[in-house]
Design a protein around this motif. Structure first.
Motif, PDB file in Angstrom:
ATOM      1  N   VAL A  61       0.849  -1.185   0.000  1.00  0.00           N
ATOM      2  CA  VAL A  61       0.000   0.000   0.000  1.00  0.00           C
ATOM      3  C   VAL A  61       0.888   1.240   0.000  1.00  0.00           C
ATOM      4  O   VAL A  61       1.895   1.292   0.714  1.00  0.00           O
ATOM      5  CB  VAL A  61      -0.917  -0.001   1.244  1.00  0.00           C
ATOM      6  N   ASN A  62       0.531   2.238  -0.810  1.00  0.00           N
ATOM      7  CA  ASN A  62       1.267   3.506  -0.814  1.00  0.00           C
ATOM      8  C   ASN A  62       1.121   4.198   0.542  1.00  0.00           C
ATOM      9  O   ASN A  62       0.098   4.048   1.207  1.00  0.00           O
ATOM     10  CB  ASN A  62       0.732   4.423  -1.909  1.00  0.00           C
ATOM     11  N   PRO A  63       2.114   4.995   0.953  1.00  0.00           N
ATOM     12  CA  PRO A  63       2.023   5.680   2.249  1.00  0.00           C
ATOM     13  C   PRO A  63       0.760   6.528   2.449  1.00  0.00           C
ATOM     14  O   PRO A  63       0.174   6.493   3.529  1.00  0.00           O
ATOM     15  CB  PRO A  63       3.292   6.530   2.296  1.00  0.00           C
ATOM     16  N   PRO A  64       0.271   7.279   1.445  1.00  0.00           N
ATOM     17  CA  PRO A  64      -0.967   8.035   1.687  1.00  0.00           C
ATOM     18  C   PRO A  64      -2.169   7.123   1.978  1.00  0.00           C
ATOM     19  O   PRO A  64      -2.995   7.438   2.833  1.00  0.00           O
ATOM     20  CB  PRO A  64      -1.184   8.821   0.391  1.00  0.00           C
ATOM     21  N   ILE A  65      -2.244   5.998   1.285  1.00  0.00           N
ATOM     22  CA  ILE A  65      -3.349   5.072   1.535  1.00  0.00           C
ATOM     23  C   ILE A  65      -3.163   4.388   2.878  1.00  0.00           C
ATOM     24  O   ILE A  65      -4.137   4.156   3.604  1.00  0.00           O
ATOM     25  CB  ILE A  65      -3.482   4.050   0.391  1.00  0.00           C
ATOM     26  N   ASP A  71      -6.120   5.763   9.814  1.00  0.00           N
ATOM     27  CA  ASP A  71      -6.976   6.776  10.421  1.00  0.00           C
ATOM     28  C   ASP A  71      -8.461   6.486  10.253  1.00  0.00           C
ATOM     29  O   ASP A  71      -9.296   7.311  10.629  1.00  0.00           O
ATOM     30  CB  ASP A  71      -6.676   8.155   9.826  1.00  0.00           C
ATOM     31  N   ALA A  72      -8.801   5.325   9.682  1.00  0.00           N
ATOM     32  CA  ALA A  72     -10.207   4.988   9.445  1.00  0.00           C
ATOM     33  C   ALA A  72     -10.960   4.904  10.768  1.00  0.00           C
ATOM     34  O   ALA A  72     -10.470   4.355  11.747  1.00  0.00           O
ATOM     35  CB  ALA A  72     -10.318   3.674   8.695  1.00  0.00           C
ATOM     36  N   ARG A  73     -12.146   5.460  10.757  1.00  0.00           N
ATOM     37  CA  ARG A  73     -13.003   5.465  11.941  1.00  0.00           C
ATOM     38  C   ARG A  73     -13.741   4.133  12.016  1.00  0.00           C
ATOM     39  O   ARG A  73     -14.269   3.640  11.019  1.00  0.00           O
ATOM     40  CB  ARG A  73     -13.994   6.623  11.820  1.00  0.00           C
ATOM     41  N   ALA A  74     -13.781   3.541  13.206  1.00  0.00           N
ATOM     42  CA  ALA A  74     -14.500   2.279  13.397  1.00  0.00           C
ATOM     43  C   ALA A  74     -15.996   2.552  13.404  1.00  0.00           C
ATOM     44  O   ALA A  74     -16.459   3.542  13.957  1.00  0.00           O
ATOM     45  CB  ALA A  74     -14.072   1.615  14.699  1.00  0.00           C
ATOM     46  N   ARG A 156     -12.090  10.391   4.027  1.00  0.00           N
ATOM     47  CA  ARG A 156     -12.082   9.624   5.278  1.00  0.00           C
ATOM     48  C   ARG A 156     -12.698   8.261   5.005  1.00  0.00           C
ATOM     49  O   ARG A 156     -13.601   8.137   4.172  1.00  0.00           O
ATOM     50  CB  ARG A 156     -12.879  10.345   6.359  1.00  0.00           C
ATOM     51  N   LEU A 157     -12.223   7.282   5.755  1.00  0.00           N
ATOM     52  CA  LEU A 157     -12.735   5.933   5.602  1.00  0.00           C
ATOM     53  C   LEU A 157     -13.436   5.484   6.867  1.00  0.00           C
ATOM     54  O   LEU A 157     -13.140   5.948   7.967  1.00  0.00           O
ATOM     55  CB  LEU A 157     -11.603   4.953   5.286  1.00  0.00           C
TER      56      LEU A 157
END
Length: 174
Positions: A61-65, A71-74, A156-157
């Motif tokens: 995975v690329n660093p930005p991804i 940082d994805a919110r649960a 945001r994910l």
């Protein structure tokens, strides 16, 4: 919209934009009977293909991804699945750049030719990210979804429980 589907669609739309801009470049160059523009654009597209293939060669995975995934919110509930609005909301810069470059064809065929090269690089650089994110989802037993945000805010994910994939080892244990 699932994040892996978003990545897949991004690559396909970038490739489609590159193809459209390349066709417009060649049509404008042949209309003007300018072989040097067509040859220079072709050389640029070959260079762009090599650069994109080089940048996108890694299976990680690329660093930005990676930051985006970390940082994805649960969450516990699935978000609204609106793939069309999510794609327009997140990929509007690609759409604007492709339309602007296509509109500038009448100024000179070099403009969409240059833009086609950059969209080739973009498509090839991101081509393996979908598989890398899918591997992380299978390993961790989660599914990442693109959250609905403002088009000018960072993406945001949302991380939801998914199915973990168990792979047997050489000695038969899981």
């Amino acid at each position: 919209m699932r994040f892996v589907d978003f990545l897949r669609a991004t690559v396909l739309l970038s490739g489609g934009a590159a193809t459209t801009l390349a066709v417009l470049t060649l049509i404008a160059a042949t209309r003007d009977q300018d072989d040097t523009v067509a040859m220079a654009a072709t050389v640029w597209w070959v260079v762009a293909t090599l650069v994109g293939a080089w940048v996108g060669r890694r299976n990680e995975v690329n660093p930005p991804i990676a930051r985006l995934l970390a940082d994805a919110r649960a969450g516990t509930m699935m978000p609204d699945i609106r793939p069309g609005s999510t794609m327009v909301n997140r990929l509007w810069p690609l759409l604007v750049a492709a339309i602007a470059a296509a509109a500038m064809t009448w100024v000179g065929p070099q403009i969409p030719g240059i833009a086609a090269g950059f969209t080739i690089i973009w498509a090839l650089a991101w081509r393996r990210q979908e598989h890398a994110v899918q591997a992380i989802e299978e390993r961790d037993g989660v599914t990442f979804f693109v959250e609905r945000t403002s088009p000018v805010r960072p993406m945001r994910l949302l991380r939801l429980p998914g199915f973990r994939r168990e792979r047997p080892t050489m000695n038969g244990s899981v």
